[in-house]
Design an enzyme around this catalytic site. Structure first.
Site, PDB file in Angstrom:
ATOM      1  N   THR A   1       0.826  -1.205   0.000  1.00  0.00           N
ATOM      2  CA  THR A   1       0.000   0.000   0.000  1.00  0.00           C
ATOM      3  C   THR A   1       0.865   1.262   0.000  1.00  0.00           C
ATOM      4  O   THR A   1       1.991   1.252   0.511  1.00  0.00           O
ATOM      5  CB  THR A   1      -0.902   0.011   1.254  1.00  0.00           C
ATOM      6  OG1 THR A   1      -1.479   1.306   1.419  1.00  0.00           O
ATOM      7  CG2 THR A   1      -0.130  -0.307   2.527  1.00  0.00           C
ATOM      8  N   ASP A   2       0.300   2.339  -0.528  1.00  0.00           N
ATOM      9  CA  ASP A   2       1.022   3.621  -0.480  1.00  0.00           C
ATOM     10  C   ASP A   2       1.174   4.139   0.948  1.00  0.00           C
ATOM     11  O   ASP A   2       1.996   5.015   1.224  1.00  0.00           O
ATOM     12  CB  ASP A   2       0.334   4.673  -1.370  1.00  0.00           C
ATOM     13  CG  ASP A   2      -1.110   4.962  -0.991  1.00  0.00           C
ATOM     14  OD1 ASP A   2      -1.640   4.332  -0.048  1.00  0.00           O
ATOM     15  OD2 ASP A   2      -1.740   5.813  -1.656  1.00  0.00           O
ATOM     16  N   GLU A   3       0.368   3.571   1.880  1.00  0.00           N
ATOM     17  CA  GLU A   3       0.432   4.073   3.265  1.00  0.00           C
ATOM     18  C   GLU A   3       1.785   3.811   3.920  1.00  0.00           C
ATOM     19  O   GLU A   3       2.101   4.415   4.937  1.00  0.00           O
ATOM     20  CB  GLU A   3      -0.691   3.458   4.104  1.00  0.00           C
ATOM     21  CG  GLU A   3      -2.057   3.828   3.573  1.00  0.00           C
ATOM     22  CD  GLU A   3      -3.173   3.686   4.583  1.00  0.00           C
ATOM     23  OE1 GLU A   3      -2.892   3.551   5.774  1.00  0.00           O
ATOM     24  OE2 GLU A   3      -4.338   3.716   4.150  1.00  0.00           O
TER      25      GLU A   3
ATOM     26  N   TYR B   1      -1.830  -0.204  11.135  1.00  0.00           N
ATOM     27  CA  TYR B   1      -2.004  -0.905   9.855  1.00  0.00           C
ATOM     28  C   TYR B   1      -0.803  -0.673   8.946  1.00  0.00           C
ATOM     29  O   TYR B   1      -0.192  -1.618   8.441  1.00  0.00           O
ATOM     30  CB  TYR B   1      -3.295  -0.423   9.162  1.00  0.00           C
ATOM     31  CG  TYR B   1      -3.333  -0.767   7.680  1.00  0.00           C
ATOM     32  CD1 TYR B   1      -3.506  -2.083   7.263  1.00  0.00           C
ATOM     33  CD2 TYR B   1      -3.174   0.229   6.700  1.00  0.00           C
ATOM     34  CE1 TYR B   1      -3.524  -2.406   5.903  1.00  0.00           C
ATOM     35  CE2 TYR B   1      -3.192  -0.089   5.348  1.00  0.00           C
ATOM     36  CZ  TYR B   1      -3.370  -1.408   4.961  1.00  0.00           C
ATOM     37  OH  TYR B   1      -3.377  -1.732   3.626  1.00  0.00           O
TER      38      TYR B   1
ATOM     39  N   LYS C   1       2.033  -3.272   7.444  1.00  0.00           N
ATOM     40  CA  LYS C   1       2.273  -3.492   6.000  1.00  0.00           C
ATOM     41  C   LYS C   1       3.742  -3.185   5.671  1.00  0.00           C
ATOM     42  O   LYS C   1       4.349  -3.829   4.829  1.00  0.00           O
ATOM     43  CB  LYS C   1       1.342  -2.620   5.147  1.00  0.00           C
ATOM     44  CG  LYS C   1      -0.130  -2.995   5.203  1.00  0.00           C
ATOM     45  CD  LYS C   1      -0.440  -4.369   4.633  1.00  0.00           C
ATOM     46  CE  LYS C   1      -0.346  -4.434   3.135  1.00  0.00           C
ATOM     47  NZ  LYS C   1      -0.780  -5.760   2.607  1.00  0.00           N
TER      48      LYS C   1
HETATM   49  P1  NAD Z   1     -10.141  -6.848   2.517  1.00  0.00           P
HETATM   50  O1  NAD Z   1     -10.120  -6.553   3.974  1.00  0.00           O
HETATM   51  O2  NAD Z   1     -11.352  -6.531   1.720  1.00  0.00           O
HETATM   52  O3  NAD Z   1      -9.851  -8.397   2.283  1.00  0.00           O
HETATM   53  C1  NAD Z   1      -8.873  -9.086   3.004  1.00  0.00           C
HETATM   54  C2  NAD Z   1      -9.082 -10.578   2.771  1.00  0.00           C
HETATM   55  O4  NAD Z   1      -8.046 -11.284   3.466  1.00  0.00           O
HETATM   56  C3  NAD Z   1     -10.415 -11.109   3.290  1.00  0.00           C
HETATM   57  O5  NAD Z   1     -10.982 -12.000   2.358  1.00  0.00           O
HETATM   58  C4  NAD Z   1     -10.032 -11.848   4.563  1.00  0.00           C
HETATM   59  O6  NAD Z   1     -10.907 -12.918   4.876  1.00  0.00           O
HETATM   60  C5  NAD Z   1      -8.645 -12.336   4.203  1.00  0.00           C
HETATM   61  N1  NAD Z   1      -7.806 -12.616   5.373  1.00  0.00           N
HETATM   62  C6  NAD Z   1      -7.629 -11.830   6.466  1.00  0.00           C
HETATM   63  N2  NAD Z   1      -6.791 -12.439   7.322  1.00  0.00           N
HETATM   64  C7  NAD Z   1      -6.431 -13.617   6.757  1.00  0.00           C
HETATM   65  C8  NAD Z   1      -5.570 -14.679   7.141  1.00  0.00           C
HETATM   66  N3  NAD Z   1      -4.914 -14.670   8.305  1.00  0.00           N
HETATM   67  N4  NAD Z   1      -5.422 -15.727   6.301  1.00  0.00           N
HETATM   68  C9  NAD Z   1      -6.079 -15.767   5.119  1.00  0.00           C
HETATM   69  N5  NAD Z   1      -6.919 -14.804   4.710  1.00  0.00           N
HETATM   70  C10 NAD Z   1      -7.085 -13.736   5.515  1.00  0.00           C
HETATM   71  O7  NAD Z   1      -8.863  -6.135   1.926  1.00  0.00           O
HETATM   72  P2  NAD Z   1      -8.639  -5.452   0.493  1.00  0.00           P
HETATM   73  O8  NAD Z   1      -9.107  -4.056   0.554  1.00  0.00           O
HETATM   74  O9  NAD Z   1      -9.148  -6.373  -0.543  1.00  0.00           O
HETATM   75  O10 NAD Z   1      -7.048  -5.405   0.466  1.00  0.00           O
HETATM   76  C11 NAD Z   1      -6.309  -6.513  -0.078  1.00  0.00           C
HETATM   77  C12 NAD Z   1      -4.828  -6.197   0.042  1.00  0.00           C
HETATM   78  O11 NAD Z   1      -4.531  -5.005  -0.665  1.00  0.00           O
HETATM   79  C13 NAD Z   1      -4.362  -5.959   1.477  1.00  0.00           C
HETATM   80  O12 NAD Z   1      -3.090  -6.541   1.614  1.00  0.00           O
HETATM   81  C14 NAD Z   1      -4.270  -4.430   1.588  1.00  0.00           C
HETATM   82  O13 NAD Z   1      -3.290  -4.065   2.518  1.00  0.00           O
HETATM   83  C15 NAD Z   1      -3.869  -4.071   0.176  1.00  0.00           C
HETATM   84  N6  NAD Z   1      -4.302  -2.740  -0.307  1.00  0.00           N
HETATM   85  C16 NAD Z   1      -5.610  -2.367  -0.226  1.00  0.00           C
HETATM   86  C17 NAD Z   1      -6.004  -1.131  -0.766  1.00  0.00           C
HETATM   87  C18 NAD Z   1      -7.444  -0.679  -0.737  1.00  0.00           C
HETATM   88  O14 NAD Z   1      -7.717   0.472  -1.114  1.00  0.00           O
HETATM   89  N7  NAD Z   1      -8.388  -1.505  -0.340  1.00  0.00           N
HETATM   90  C19 NAD Z   1      -5.040  -0.293  -1.350  1.00  0.00           C
HETATM   91  C20 NAD Z   1      -3.710  -0.700  -1.365  1.00  0.00           C
HETATM   92  C21 NAD Z   1      -3.354  -1.943  -0.867  1.00  0.00           C
HETATM   93  O1  DAU Z   2      -4.110   4.094   0.545  1.00  0.00           O
HETATM   94  C1  DAU Z   2      -4.351   2.713   0.489  1.00  0.00           C
HETATM   95  C2  DAU Z   2      -5.187   2.299   1.666  1.00  0.00           C
HETATM   96  O2  DAU Z   2      -6.499   2.780   1.422  1.00  0.00           O
HETATM   97  C3  DAU Z   2      -5.187   0.793   1.891  1.00  0.00           C
HETATM   98  O3  DAU Z   2      -3.895   0.365   2.216  1.00  0.00           O
HETATM   99  C4  DAU Z   2      -6.168   0.418   3.006  1.00  0.00           C
HETATM  100  O4  DAU Z   2      -6.242  -0.999   3.122  1.00  0.00           O
HETATM  101  C5  DAU Z   2      -7.528   0.953   2.642  1.00  0.00           C
HETATM  102  O5  DAU Z   2      -8.449   0.675   3.680  1.00  0.00           O
HETATM  103  C6  DAU Z   2      -7.465   2.461   2.396  1.00  0.00           C
HETATM  104  O6  DAU Z   2      -7.144   3.159   3.631  1.00  0.00           O
HETATM  105  P1  DAU Z   2      -7.866   4.533   4.035  1.00  0.00           P
HETATM  106  O7  DAU Z   2      -7.760   4.695   5.489  1.00  0.00           O
HETATM  107  O8  DAU Z   2      -7.420   5.635   3.157  1.00  0.00           O
HETATM  108  O9  DAU Z   2      -9.389   4.157   3.583  1.00  0.00           O
HETATM  109  P2  DAU Z   2     -10.806   4.464   4.289  1.00  0.00           P
HETATM  110  O10 DAU Z   2     -11.841   4.111   3.269  1.00  0.00           O
HETATM  111  O11 DAU Z   2     -10.905   3.842   5.618  1.00  0.00           O
HETATM  112  O12 DAU Z   2     -10.780   6.031   4.454  1.00  0.00           O
HETATM  113  C7  DAU Z   2     -10.615   6.895   3.341  1.00  0.00           C
HETATM  114  C8  DAU Z   2     -10.601   8.310   3.877  1.00  0.00           C
HETATM  115  O13 DAU Z   2     -11.921   8.645   4.338  1.00  0.00           O
HETATM  116  C9  DAU Z   2      -9.691   8.504   5.071  1.00  0.00           C
HETATM  117  O14 DAU Z   2      -9.104   9.799   4.986  1.00  0.00           O
HETATM  118  C10 DAU Z   2     -10.609   8.442   6.273  1.00  0.00           C
HETATM  119  C11 DAU Z   2     -11.924   8.987   5.729  1.00  0.00           C
HETATM  120  N1  DAU Z   2     -13.168   8.417   6.305  1.00  0.00           N
HETATM  121  C12 DAU Z   2     -13.296   7.069   6.344  1.00  0.00           C
HETATM  122  C13 DAU Z   2     -14.441   6.502   6.851  1.00  0.00           C
HETATM  123  C14 DAU Z   2     -14.589   4.997   6.935  1.00  0.00           C
HETATM  124  C15 DAU Z   2     -14.179   9.267   6.718  1.00  0.00           C
HETATM  125  O15 DAU Z   2     -14.067  10.503   6.654  1.00  0.00           O
HETATM  126  N2  DAU Z   2     -15.333   8.702   7.218  1.00  0.00           N
HETATM  127  C16 DAU Z   2     -15.500   7.351   7.327  1.00  0.00           C
HETATM  128  O16 DAU Z   2     -16.564   6.898   7.820  1.00  0.00           O
END
Ligand code: NAD
Ligand code: DAU
Length: 373
Positions: A140-142, A165, A169
């Site tokens: 992730t970019d985080e 988190y 990562k």
């Molecule tokens: P998500 O939370 O929707 O899905 C995570 C999945 O992993 C779920 O199906 C869960 O059951 C499974 N899981 C959790 N713990 C586990 C374990 N111990 N063993 C096996 N499976 C397990 O997450 P997402 O948003 O789909 O993110 C997927 C990946 O991408 C993550 O590694 C996250 O850090 C990364 N990522 C997400 C975003 C985003 O915007 N969502 C952006 C950048 C990177």
């Molecule tokens: O940047 C990549 C990341 O993006 C991934 O690594 C994470 O897995 C993914 O969850 C996401 O993280 P964020 O914290 O950016 O996503 P989230 O949707 O939780 O929040 C997006 C922005 O919105 C953040 O600035 C917090 C804000 N927010 C979020 C929620 C849930 C609100 O203002 N209100 C809310 O209820």
């Protein structure tokens, strides 16, 4: 024929990736390993599980026996590790689970892949790996921390995570680098910005706002809503991952971003306006509303409520994806204006999915997170 092991394939991005590779490659076999936590749902991939190319294993990436048994049964060529605890807010409540899954799980995946892929040793003692194998860590970019008003994250930006988190990562990324350096293991890391699209669990901003609107609830915006995220349509991310897996230079990190920075408050306002427009254009979508509404006058920005800010809330993320564009020809194909409409339409048409995935402990989580904000 390539054998993929995709972890976290029942979650948001993992499931979209499963659908993407099944569509793109006819000649593959795929094992999905997922522990089906609150974020993983078999309903999301139920059609994919009917495909004879797919096998599903329920289990944790932290469990050496489960992962080993998959490698014993299948000649895995590619590991794509999506499995993670992914929600920043939850990591603030329970950091330890994030370290266990995200760091120890990654190390276990690497270790098992290394064991099964090693076919010998070179004269210096480094393992020699079976031809054509690769481990890809979805990061992730985080991990780069938070930006001010200007600048972008490149692959050379120092790692500077701030939340439990992102720290977990980052720990995972570092252990991947360690396996690459110490054991010359063939790896890539991709670091992506915020994804949006179908099957996004409604604890994250965009699907939560859609869900709340359909329930006529207030829309919680943390702080003053000025935080900026760089939104990428999930299918574009899936394509980037597969490009890196198949063509990325071994050992390299690739940033993946949408060239689409937006303030949270603007995302929320756009979501309100888009849902209203879609409901006006197509009265059928009214069925997605959870209450009867003779008119849509309530559906406006007054639904927004500014709530207590997230602890340590990163101000701005923005990715410079020059490297992946230059080397692999990837770019974010879906314009946000199109992607957000596609996404909202999907939610309006798939309320049964939302109900299914939130029927468990979602209500408890929501009360705990937002009840006292
Ligand atoms: P998500 O939370 O929707 O899905 C995570 C999945 O992993 C779920 O199906 C869960 O059951 C499974 N899981 C959790 N713990 C586990 C374990 N111990 N063993 C096996 N499976 C397990 O997450 P997402 O948003 O789909 O993110 C997927 C990946 O991408 C993550 O590694 C996250 O850090 C990364 N990522 C997400 C975003 C985003 O915007 N969502 C952006 C950048 C990177
Ligand atoms: O940047 C990549 C990341 O993006 C991934 O690594 C994470 O897995 C993914 O969850 C996401 O993280 P964020 O914290 O950016 O996503 P989230 O949707 O939780 O929040 C997006 C922005 O919105 C953040 O600035 C917090 C804000 N927010 C979020 C929620 C849930 C609100 O203002 N209100 C809310 O209820």
């Amino acid at each position: 024929m390539k054998h993929y092991l995709v972890t976290g394939g029942a979650g948001f991005i993992g499931a979209n990736y499963v659908k993407y590779i099944l569509k793109e490659h006819s000649d593959i076999q795929l094992v999905i390993l997922d522990d089906l936590t609150y974020a993983g749902n078999l309903g999301t991939i139920k059609d994919d599980l009917k495909d004879p190319r797919v096998e599903f294993v329920k289990g944790s990436i932290v469990d050496p026996q489960i992962v080993q048994s998959i490698f014993e049964k299948h000649p895995i060529d590619f590991v794509v590790n999506f499995a993670a605890e992914s929600h920043v807010d939850r990591s603030i409540e329970n950091p330890q689970l994030f370290l266990q899954t995200n760091i120890l799980g990654t190390q276990n995946m690497l270790d098992t892949a290394k064991k099964f892929w090693t076919v010998g040793k070179d004269e210096k003692g480094y393992p020699i790996y079976r031809e054509g194998v690769k481990y890809l860590q979805v990061s992730t970019d985080e991990v780069y921390g938070s930006l001010g008003e200007t600048g972008y994250f490149t692959e050379k930006t120092p790692l500077d995570p701030r939340s439990p988190y992102s720290a977990s990562k980052t720990g995972a990324d570092l252990i991947v680098v360690a396996y690459s350096e110490t054991y010359k293991m063939p790896v890539n890391i991709t670091r992506c910005s915020n994804n949006y699209g179908p099957y996004h669990f409604p604890e994250k901003l965009i699907p939560l706002i859609i869900k709340n609107i359909l329930e006529g609830k207030k829309l919680p915006v943390y702080g003053d809503g000025s935080n900026v995220r760089d939104w990428l349509y999930v299918e574009d991310h899936c394509k980037a991952i597969d490009s890196v897996l198949l063509r990325g230079r071994t050992g390299e990190v690739y940033n993946v971003g949408g060239h689409n920075e937006m303030k949270n408050i603007d995302i929320v306002k756009l979501t309100i306006a888009t849902i209203r427009r879609l409901l006006e254009e197509n009265p059928e979508y009214g069925k997605a509303l959870k209450f009867s509404s003779p008119d849509l006058s309530w559906l406006n920005d007054d639904l927004i409520t500014f709530v207590k800010d997230r602890l340590g809330h990163d101000q701005r993320y923005a990715i410079d994806p020059t490297k992946i564009t230059t080397e692999l020809g990837w770019y974010p194909e879906t314009k946000f204006a199109d992607g957000i409409v596609k996404t909202i339409r999907w939610y309006l048409e798939n309320q049964d999915w939302v109900e299914e995935v939130t029927s468990g402990d979602y209500q408890k989580y929501y009360e705990q997170m937002y009840g006292n904000r």
